[in-house]
Design a protein around this motif. Sequence first.
Motif, PDB file in Angstrom:
ATOM      1  N   ALA A  11      17.921  -3.901   9.713  1.00  7.49           N
ATOM      2  CA  ALA A  11      19.206  -4.107   8.581  1.00  7.49           C
ATOM      3  C   ALA A  11      20.109  -4.867   9.247  1.00  7.49           C
ATOM      4  CB  ALA A  11      19.539  -2.688   8.441  1.00  7.49           C
ATOM      5  N   VAL A  12      20.482  -4.935  10.369  1.00 11.37           N
ATOM      6  CA  VAL A  12      21.436  -5.564  10.756  1.00 11.37           C
ATOM      7  C   VAL A  12      21.022  -7.263  11.105  1.00 11.37           C
ATOM      8  CG1 VAL A  12      23.118  -6.328  12.955  1.00 11.37           C
ATOM      9  CG2 VAL A  12      22.758  -3.919  12.234  1.00 11.37           C
ATOM     10  N   ALA A  15      21.215  -8.501   7.708  1.00  9.98           N
ATOM     11  CA  ALA A  15      22.432  -8.854   7.371  1.00  9.98           C
ATOM     12  C   ALA A  15      22.948 -10.219   7.864  1.00  9.98           C
ATOM     13  CB  ALA A  15      23.408  -7.651   7.665  1.00  9.98           C
ATOM     14  N   HIS A  54      21.543   1.446   5.972  1.00  4.19           N
ATOM     15  CA  HIS A  54      22.314   1.215   7.104  1.00  4.19           C
ATOM     16  C   HIS A  54      23.643   0.684   6.426  1.00  4.19           C
ATOM     17  CE1 HIS A  54      24.056  -0.250  10.833  1.00  4.19           C
ATOM     18  NE2 HIS A  54      23.126   0.608  11.644  1.00  4.19           N
ATOM     19  N   ALA A  57      25.219  -2.408   8.084  1.00  3.30           N
ATOM     20  CA  ALA A  57      24.429  -3.610   7.769  1.00  3.30           C
ATOM     21  C   ALA A  57      24.845  -4.195   6.259  1.00  3.30           C
ATOM     22  CB  ALA A  57      23.078  -3.539   7.926  1.00  3.30           C
ATOM     23  N   THR A  61      26.457  -7.512   5.379  1.00  2.56           N
ATOM     24  CA  THR A  61      25.766  -8.516   4.555  1.00  2.56           C
ATOM     25  C   THR A  61      27.023  -8.910   3.565  1.00  2.56           C
ATOM     26  OG1 THR A  61      23.819  -7.329   4.678  1.00  2.56           O
ATOM     27  CG2 THR A  61      23.938  -8.833   2.848  1.00  2.56           C
TER      28      THR A  61
END
Length: 263
Positions: A11-12, A15, A54, A57, A61
Amino acid sequence: MVLYLTRGQVAVGAALVLPPAVCAVLVPFRADMPDTDMVLVLVLAVVAVAALGHCLAGVLTALSAAAWFGLFVIHSHRWFADVITAVLFLVVGIAVSRLAARGRELKAAALTDDDYLAQIRHTARLAETGTSPHLVIDHVCRQLVGLLGLRGCRFEYGGHAGSPPRLEEDGSIAWGDRCWDADRDGLPPEELELRAIHRGRLHGRFLLRPAPGAAPPLAARLVAVTLADQIGAELDAAGRPRIGAPGILVTPAWPDRGSAQRH
């Protein structure tokens, strides 16, 4: 060497990569495409990342998308209006990401509730088959060990002296004259009791030995109370003696041997 990434790491990474990639795709169309349409495209990117569950994240984003939108997509001849659009996008993006993360949390909670209900039904079916009360108690002891995070659990028939901490019917914990805050402090460090009562009659009690740091949520404690009530009903129906019968001890150290021991 195979590298396994966690959901949070994916997820990070998304992002950081997805917003500039989307903005790069939008740059050639910025002269002909309304800013509101481009914002909606970026919102879809934020939702896609937030759907991974998440929250951080999703927020990253939104921040990244607003920054890249302002850097590459804003028209210089009407910069003030586009700056407002970017700010509004940031607010909406953060809100959407948090809602998406909350949705995943609610889904996880629903799955947990289904598991709690399955445990109650399993015990009820076991009792309905005419299984020996000793075996039903042994089964519930095992359930309580996993449900509440215990080091061990034993059952004693009848009433007993003393006033250990007690798990009440509403899921709270009474300890002498005070109410122990289980939501804040977890289970007490001492052995606590959970009474098996049916129609106002005390048939016995479970004595629970919490593991260090055990902090079951209220829903788990209420399920434990329901399981104890089922044992009270089972003993009432079976006409088991309520005084002087042997106790049953169950600990997680013997997972495969029907770990009930009579004392």
